[in-house]
Each structure stands twice: as C-alpha cells, then as structure tokens.
Design a protein around this motif. Sequence first.
Motif, PDB file in Angstrom:
ATOM      1  N   SER A 116      46.419   3.185   9.285  1.00  0.00           N
ATOM      2  CA  SER A 116      45.945   3.388  10.488  1.00  0.00           C
ATOM      3  C   SER A 116      44.993   2.324  10.664  1.00  0.00           C
ATOM      4  O   SER A 116      44.617   1.589   9.947  1.00  0.00           O
ATOM      5  CB  SER A 116      45.004   4.671  10.802  1.00  0.00           C
ATOM      6  N   VAL A 117      44.640   2.068  12.078  1.00  0.00           N
ATOM      7  CA  VAL A 117      43.663   0.689  12.584  1.00  0.00           C
ATOM      8  C   VAL A 117      42.179   1.103  12.140  1.00  0.00           C
ATOM      9  O   VAL A 117      41.832   0.201  11.608  1.00  0.00           O
ATOM     10  CB  VAL A 117      43.785   0.743  14.130  1.00  0.00           C
ATOM     11  N   THR A 118      41.940   2.451  11.956  1.00  0.00           N
ATOM     12  CA  THR A 118      40.746   2.619  11.376  1.00  0.00           C
ATOM     13  C   THR A 118      40.533   2.359  10.289  1.00  0.00           C
ATOM     14  O   THR A 118      39.269   1.513   9.767  1.00  0.00           O
ATOM     15  CB  THR A 118      40.387   4.203  11.505  1.00  0.00           C
ATOM     16  N   ARG A 119      41.502   2.408   9.199  1.00  0.00           N
ATOM     17  CA  ARG A 119      41.203   2.087   7.673  1.00  0.00           C
ATOM     18  C   ARG A 119      41.150   0.430   7.989  1.00  0.00           C
ATOM     19  O   ARG A 119      40.607  -0.104   6.894  1.00  0.00           O
ATOM     20  CB  ARG A 119      42.287   2.617   6.850  1.00  0.00           C
ATOM     21  N   PHE A 120      42.236  -0.123   8.609  1.00  0.00           N
ATOM     22  CA  PHE A 120      41.978  -1.430   8.798  1.00  0.00           C
ATOM     23  C   PHE A 120      40.770  -2.254   9.238  1.00  0.00           C
ATOM     24  O   PHE A 120      40.170  -3.167   8.511  1.00  0.00           O
ATOM     25  CB  PHE A 120      43.205  -2.118   9.804  1.00  0.00           C
ATOM     26  N   ALA A 121      39.979  -1.442  10.210  1.00  0.00           N
ATOM     27  CA  ALA A 121      38.748  -1.730  10.389  1.00  0.00           C
ATOM     28  C   ALA A 121      37.772  -1.577   9.286  1.00  0.00           C
ATOM     29  O   ALA A 121      36.666  -2.325   9.400  1.00  0.00           O
ATOM     30  CB  ALA A 121      38.275  -1.058  11.667  1.00  0.00           C
ATOM     31  N   GLU A 122      37.726  -0.498   8.784  1.00  0.00           N
ATOM     32  CA  GLU A 122      36.987  -0.303   7.592  1.00  0.00           C
ATOM     33  C   GLU A 122      36.881  -1.460   6.456  1.00  0.00           C
ATOM     34  O   GLU A 122      35.972  -1.652   5.838  1.00  0.00           O
ATOM     35  CB  GLU A 122      37.171   1.236   7.100  1.00  0.00           C
ATOM     36  N   ALA A 123      38.265  -1.568   6.341  1.00  0.00           N
ATOM     37  CA  ALA A 123      38.403  -2.766   5.243  1.00  0.00           C
ATOM     38  C   ALA A 123      37.753  -4.038   5.600  1.00  0.00           C
ATOM     39  O   ALA A 123      37.172  -4.754   5.030  1.00  0.00           O
ATOM     40  CB  ALA A 123      39.815  -3.027   5.064  1.00  0.00           C
ATOM     41  N   HIS A 124      37.963  -4.427   6.803  1.00  0.00           N
ATOM     42  CA  HIS A 124      37.183  -5.622   7.475  1.00  0.00           C
ATOM     43  C   HIS A 124      35.675  -5.387   7.393  1.00  0.00           C
ATOM     44  O   HIS A 124      34.941  -6.165   7.047  1.00  0.00           O
ATOM     45  CB  HIS A 124      37.562  -5.801   8.841  1.00  0.00           C
ATOM     46  N   ARG A 125      35.224  -4.194   7.589  1.00  0.00           N
ATOM     47  CA  ARG A 125      33.653  -3.997   7.621  1.00  0.00           C
ATOM     48  C   ARG A 125      33.186  -4.258   6.197  1.00  0.00           C
ATOM     49  O   ARG A 125      32.249  -4.814   5.930  1.00  0.00           O
ATOM     50  CB  ARG A 125      33.298  -2.423   7.879  1.00  0.00           C
ATOM     51  N   GLU A 126      34.053  -3.728   5.101  1.00  0.00           N
ATOM     52  CA  GLU A 126      33.534  -4.175   3.668  1.00  0.00           C
ATOM     53  C   GLU A 126      33.414  -5.560   3.557  1.00  0.00           C
ATOM     54  O   GLU A 126      32.426  -6.164   2.827  1.00  0.00           O
ATOM     55  CB  GLU A 126      34.259  -3.580   2.744  1.00  0.00           C
ATOM     56  N   ILE A 127      34.161  -6.585   3.973  1.00  0.00           N
ATOM     57  CA  ILE A 127      34.488  -8.075   3.928  1.00  0.00           C
ATOM     58  C   ILE A 127      33.348  -8.586   4.518  1.00  0.00           C
ATOM     59  O   ILE A 127      32.686  -9.298   4.082  1.00  0.00           O
ATOM     60  CB  ILE A 127      35.837  -8.431   4.179  1.00  0.00           C
ATOM     61  N   ALA A 128      33.109  -8.060   5.729  1.00  0.00           N
ATOM     62  CA  ALA A 128      32.332  -8.798   6.831  1.00  0.00           C
ATOM     63  C   ALA A 128      30.688  -8.480   6.114  1.00  0.00           C
ATOM     64  O   ALA A 128      29.964  -9.388   6.324  1.00  0.00           O
ATOM     65  CB  ALA A 128      32.318  -8.099   8.229  1.00  0.00           C
ATOM     66  N   VAL A 129      30.663  -7.313   5.690  1.00  0.00           N
ATOM     67  CA  VAL A 129      29.131  -7.277   5.016  1.00  0.00           C
ATOM     68  C   VAL A 129      29.006  -7.950   3.952  1.00  0.00           C
ATOM     69  O   VAL A 129      27.780  -8.413   3.602  1.00  0.00           O
ATOM     70  CB  VAL A 129      29.211  -5.538   4.672  1.00  0.00           C
ATOM     71  N   ALA A 130      29.882  -8.210   3.216  1.00  0.00           N
ATOM     72  CA  ALA A 130      29.978  -8.854   1.957  1.00  0.00           C
ATOM     73  C   ALA A 130      29.737 -10.544   2.301  1.00  0.00           C
ATOM     74  O   ALA A 130      28.749 -11.154   1.663  1.00  0.00           O
ATOM     75  CB  ALA A 130      31.175  -9.036   1.014  1.00  0.00           C
ATOM     76  N   MET A 131      30.164 -10.849   3.342  1.00  0.00           N
ATOM     77  CA  MET A 131      29.800 -11.953   3.885  1.00  0.00           C
ATOM     78  C   MET A 131      28.579 -12.388   4.710  1.00  0.00           C
ATOM     79  O   MET A 131      28.181 -13.512   5.016  1.00  0.00           O
ATOM     80  CB  MET A 131      30.773 -12.661   4.763  1.00  0.00           C
ATOM     81  N   GLY A 132      27.608 -11.241   4.636  1.00  0.00           N
ATOM     82  CA  GLY A 132      26.411 -11.397   5.395  1.00  0.00           C
ATOM     83  C   GLY A 132      26.419 -10.888   6.905  1.00  0.00           C
ATOM     84  O   GLY A 132      25.407 -11.140   7.519  1.00  0.00           O
TER      85      GLY A 132
END
Length: 445
Positions: free
Chosen positions: A258-274
């Motif tokens: 789902s697009v929701t899990r796609f967005a959640e994965a991006h959130r993990e990466i974006a937070v790690a990048m600051g």
Amino acid sequence: MSDLDPMLLKCEFDRLSATRHMGRVCGVARGVIEIQGLEGQARIGDHLTLRRRSGPELPGEVLHVEAEMIHMMPTAAPDGVCLGDQVILDQTPAFAPGMHWLGRVVDPFGKPLDGKPLLSGAREQDIMRAPPPAVARKPLGARMETGLAMLNTMLPVVQGQRIGLFAGSGVGKSTLLATLAKSMQVDAVVVALVGERGREVNEFVEHALGAEGMKRAVVVAATSDQSALARRRCAWSAMAVAEFLRDQGLNVLFLADSVTRFAEAHREIAVAMGEAPSLRGFPPSVTPLIAGLCERAGPGTADQGDITAVFSVLVAGSDMDEPVADILRGVLDGHIVLNRGIAERGRFPAIDLSRSVSRSLPAAASEEENRMISEARKLVGSYEQSEVMIKAGLYAEGADPLLDQAVRVHDDLDAFFGKPEAEGIQNSFNHLQLILRRAGATLPR
C-alpha cells in the motif's frame, strides 16, 4: 524469451566489475553508520557490505554523501559495529526488467523470490524515471470491464485512470485488488506488495492471483521485516516494471498495496537524514514523493500503452483526512472507500458508494447510463439518510416518495453492488436498469 537467452547472459557478464572499493567505519549515530574512504566512489542508493569483526556481514545502502564521509543506513540494527570495520562498496544492482519477467515474483532489486533463476533484461531501467511529458500524453481511454457489477456501472474505470482504494485492515482490500488483477481487461498486471507480511505474499500469489492470474503478472514484493530502503524502493521498482511494459505498447494494470507503507518507509529514512516530521508525523517531502509516484502512472504518449493504476491506502479508523489519504485524493482520478460496517454485514466488496467517486464520469458513460447512475445514487443516499429511522421502525410509507422507492429496492441494490460480473459492462447496466424500474424510477426505454 528463455531465461537463459544468450543475449541476456552477455548483458549480465557485461555488468560485472573486477574492482571493489573499500572504506572504514568512523562513527555510528542514531542508527546511521559513518564511513570514510568511499566519498569519491559512492552514490546515494549504492549498496554497501559492512564486515563486522564478530558476527555476520551487515548490508546497507548509501543514504547521504558528504565531502569527507558517507552515511550508510543498515538493513538491521548496527549491533557489534565498531570503529575501523571494513565496508565494501558493491556495484549498484542493475534493474532491467524484461518480457520474460511475466509470471514471476521478484524483490525490489530484480532478484527472484520464487526459487527459480531469473536473468535481467537487456536494458537497465531507471526506477526514478520521470513521467511522460504532460502535453504529449493521450487522454483517458475507453471504459474497462472489472469483473464487478458496481465498478462496471456506478464507479467506472477507464484506461489510464488512477484510482485510490481507501480501507482499514481486514475490510477486503487485498481481495478486491486480486479480483481486479484477474478480471480487468489489460495486457499485463504489475503488483507492488510494499511492507506486506511474508505469509501473505505467497498467499496472494498462490490463492488470490492463482496460476491463470500470474501468467500475465509481475509481483514485486518487499516484506515488513525488510529495511525501510527496500520497502520504499519496492514501489519505485514495480512502477519501473509497469513503465517497461507500457513502452512495449501494452496496456498495464498497476496495483500498489500500500502507499501508506511506502510513505512510512520514507518517513523512517527522512528522519534518519534529519528531516523534521511536520504532517502529523510525516516529513514534508512525503507530498512530492507520493505525487511523483502517482504521476508516473496514467496514459502514455501516442506510441506507448497506458498504465491504469489502483493505489491502496490504509486508513486507521476510517480517517480520510490523514496525510497520506489527503495527498492521494488530490492527485488521483477518483477514489473507492471500503466501509467496515458494510463488510461486517457480509457484502463484498464493501464499497461505500456515497463516499466513493470516479472522475471518469460523466464522459465514461452514455447519457442514459449517467441517468441510471444518478438515480441509483439518489436512492442509496435517501436510504442512508433515514436508515436509523427505518431500523427503529419509525418509517411510514407514503411520507416521502423517494424514500419509498429506496426502501423498496434497497436489498436488490445492495445485492447488485456485491455481484461479480463475468458477462460484461452492458449486462451490468441491464441488471441495474431492471432494479431501478422496479423502484419506479423514470428511465428512457
């Protein structure tokens, strides 16, 4: 084309490299590993392998590049990593789909998941490819048969349309996607299973799609235990497969779950990048991320096929205003909402007609068909507005002619909305017309 085609074997050998670059760990912070010695060679998205002094190797991906170091996001917790550990820069995997991928299950890097060998195609595909130029795209195409009476009539899907499927967990979303994958009139189907449970990947392939459905399908899967980088890449890779098939002139159905899990994965990466989360926990970059994925689907140019897309969204508590759902509604050509209450009383698909819309209307239907759709919506809306009163026994026939008609055919309409349709769109409209005439609606003969 054979999986052992000599041309494909030559392409595989041509992609091999005799050299490997190595760096060293210089720091670990907030789950991100800092590495020196690879600044001049590493690119964002490249694969890395960290050799721990004790324990198994730790794979990862280049997340951030600076002048004096690069940042690696590992696929697992960096336990046991220490300063000076070796890090090998692996060759960026080529993602090159081919027609021989039809019928196969692959991971986001193009590696087979079904236990059989699979070679890459002849030409590498950019998983972040730009959509076709807006002014060069064809208009939406003809109405498509879906295998469901409700989508054949009330919520038509046309070639090149992009639709959102909004549902909570356990309401029949995966079943509806599988029905579309097996029944819709397309040349090929691409399914992106983003962050899906491992058990359900095989269940979707073996039971939901089945042998017949898999003959024209490519399934790209990244399970929930895989890294955020792999889960995010899954949607991009699947879209790249759909674009490859579209470029061959095929009409493709793209299903994302789902697009929701796609967005959640991006959130993990974006937070790690600051990047700071601001949209109810999601970073601002999630908006162009989702819009960019959706824009790649749709009609192609004159010499291409089309990508008809269904993007599913997990809406907790039926909250249609949560960020991912709100973003998708603004960029798609319609949305289908599944209702838990409808599912609990046993009607599948549990589509809530009053909250769903297809923006292909009115162009996708004739004048007579649009009139039938309008009459059916009036009856459904009238019944839903008075449903509590009807069930409480306070409804008295004769007070409201429209409500009288709605009560008279409610059960028939409800059964029709859950009816599979194997005989085509016209048969669905004929059945709907009979129900509306029974209600006393005035329709042209």
